[in-house]
Design an enzyme around this catalytic site. Structure first.
Site, PDB file in Angstrom:
ATOM      1  N   GLU A   1      -7.442 -10.556  -3.577  1.00 23.05           N
ATOM      2  CA  GLU A   1      -8.059 -10.083  -2.336  1.00 23.05           C
ATOM      3  C   GLU A   1      -9.255 -10.974  -1.994  1.00 23.05           C
ATOM      4  O   GLU A   1      -9.922 -11.513  -2.872  1.00 23.05           O
ATOM      5  CB  GLU A   1      -8.529  -8.640  -2.529  1.00 23.05           C
ATOM      6  CG  GLU A   1      -9.170  -8.012  -1.305  1.00 23.05           C
ATOM      7  CD  GLU A   1      -9.643  -6.590  -1.545  1.00 23.05           C
ATOM      8  OE1 GLU A   1      -9.756  -5.842  -0.564  1.00 23.05           O
ATOM      9  OE2 GLU A   1      -9.914  -6.226  -2.713  1.00 23.05           O
TER      10      GLU A   1
ATOM     11  N   LYS B   1      -4.474  -4.327   5.153  1.00 29.48           N
ATOM     12  CA  LYS B   1      -4.799  -3.274   4.184  1.00 29.48           C
ATOM     13  C   LYS B   1      -4.879  -1.898   4.868  1.00 29.48           C
ATOM     14  O   LYS B   1      -5.638  -1.707   5.811  1.00 29.48           O
ATOM     15  CB  LYS B   1      -6.135  -3.625   3.526  1.00 29.48           C
ATOM     16  CG  LYS B   1      -6.577  -2.690   2.405  1.00 29.48           C
ATOM     17  CD  LYS B   1      -7.888  -3.209   1.825  1.00 29.48           C
ATOM     18  CE  LYS B   1      -8.395  -2.368   0.665  1.00 29.48           C
ATOM     19  NZ  LYS B   1      -9.678  -2.917   0.133  1.00 29.48           N
TER      20      LYS B   1
ATOM     21  N   CYS C   1      -5.609  -3.908  -3.092  1.00 28.86           N
ATOM     22  CA  CYS C   1      -6.714  -3.261  -3.814  1.00 28.86           C
ATOM     23  C   CYS C   1      -6.677  -1.727  -3.756  1.00 28.86           C
ATOM     24  O   CYS C   1      -5.913  -1.107  -4.472  1.00 28.86           O
ATOM     25  CB  CYS C   1      -8.047  -3.817  -3.302  1.00 28.86           C
ATOM     26  SG  CYS C   1      -9.433  -3.551  -4.449  1.00 28.86           S
TER      27      CYS C   1
END
Length: 277
Positions: free
Chosen positions: A43, A118, A159
């Site tokens: 990330e 995301k 994440c």
């Protein structure tokens, strides 16, 4: 194809894209020279900067970002698939000034074959006193993505998505045989939860979980956990960098293990609708 050599990077991304590239390019070359067919970065591969004014000055779209552009060129030069775990880029939404935390799968022609923003942004107050409000600067996505590769479906996450098992099961039901989890986990959450969550997501989906991570103390003050990892579809840790220093982690995957795990425990096929809360 059932056999795949993968390489994941563990990085300590600087606060400026030019210096990020200086650190990234040798890792890409090392991975390609080591026979990797698929390379994954963590990330925030292009820069890590928390100061809003400095971040705004660095922000560009994914067509002009220098890290994105160079990684596309390297993928084409070396003929490899490359997952840019995520880049912090302009979202492309004129009505929302926030950035996107965007994962991009680049094919061996240097083209973006799939992109994913995301879904779950990191807004938390940790017991250690750390407070994070990713939503202040990042606009969450709203579409899950399974990309097609020569080795089958490849699910994209970033994440904090790791804490949402429904997303992972949806990716598996959508054809994913591998799921990427590029991350910049904090040290307290990484120490407590990183490995157990990765192994749980692998077991629940019968997928390979590929998790490249940021590690160490960053220029903007963040401290990340590292411990980049590959987990097999039975939940076994196949490879790990057991530290937070930069490096390259290789693993050779036998994708037929996905079929064996799912045949042994066909949980995806057994899922049922139910009434209740």
């Amino acid at each position: 194809m059932d056999h795949l050599r993968v390489a994941r990077f563990q990085t300590r991304t600087p606060a400026e894209p030019g210096r990020a590239l200086v650190e990234l390019e040798p890792l890409v070359l090392q991975a390609a020279d080591g026979g990797a067919q698929l390379i994954l970065t963590p990330e925030a591969t292009n820069f890590m900067e928390r100061d809003p004014a400095k971040k705004a000055a660095l922000l560009g779209d994914d067509a002009s970002d220098p890290v994105v552009a160079r990684l596309k060129a390297l993928a084409a030069e070396r003929g490899v698939w490359l997952l840019l775990g995520s880049a912090i880029v302009a979202s492309g939404r004129g009505d929302d000034p926030r950035a996107a935390n965007r994962s991009m799968l680049i094919n061996p022609q240097g083209e973006v074959a799939a992109a994913y923003d995301k879904l779950h942004v990191f807004d938390v107050d940790l017991p250690t006193g750390e407070r994070h409000r990713e939503s202040a600067g990042v606009r969450p996505g709203d579409v899950a993505v399974v990309a097609e590769t020569p080795w089958g479906g490849f699910g994209l996450t970033v994440c904090y998505d790791l804490r949402f098992p429904g997303l992972f099961r949806a990716l598996a039901r959508g054809g994913a045989r591998m799921i990427a989890v590029p991350a910049a986990f904090t040290r307290p959450t990484g120490e407590a939860h990183w490995e157990v969550l990765l192994r749980a997501r692998a077991i629940e989906t019968g997928c390979f979980i590929l998790a490249p991570a940021q590690g160490g103390s960053h220029e903007d003050g963040r401290r990340t956990w590292g411990r980049s990892m590959v987990v097999g579809p039975w939940g076994e840790v196949l490879a790990v960098l057991d530290h937070d220093e930069p490096g390259v982690l290789f693993a050779d995957l036998d994708l037929s293990a996905v079929d064996r795990a799912r045949a042994a425990i066909p949980q995806l096929a057994h899922e049922r609708e139910f009434a209740g809360p």
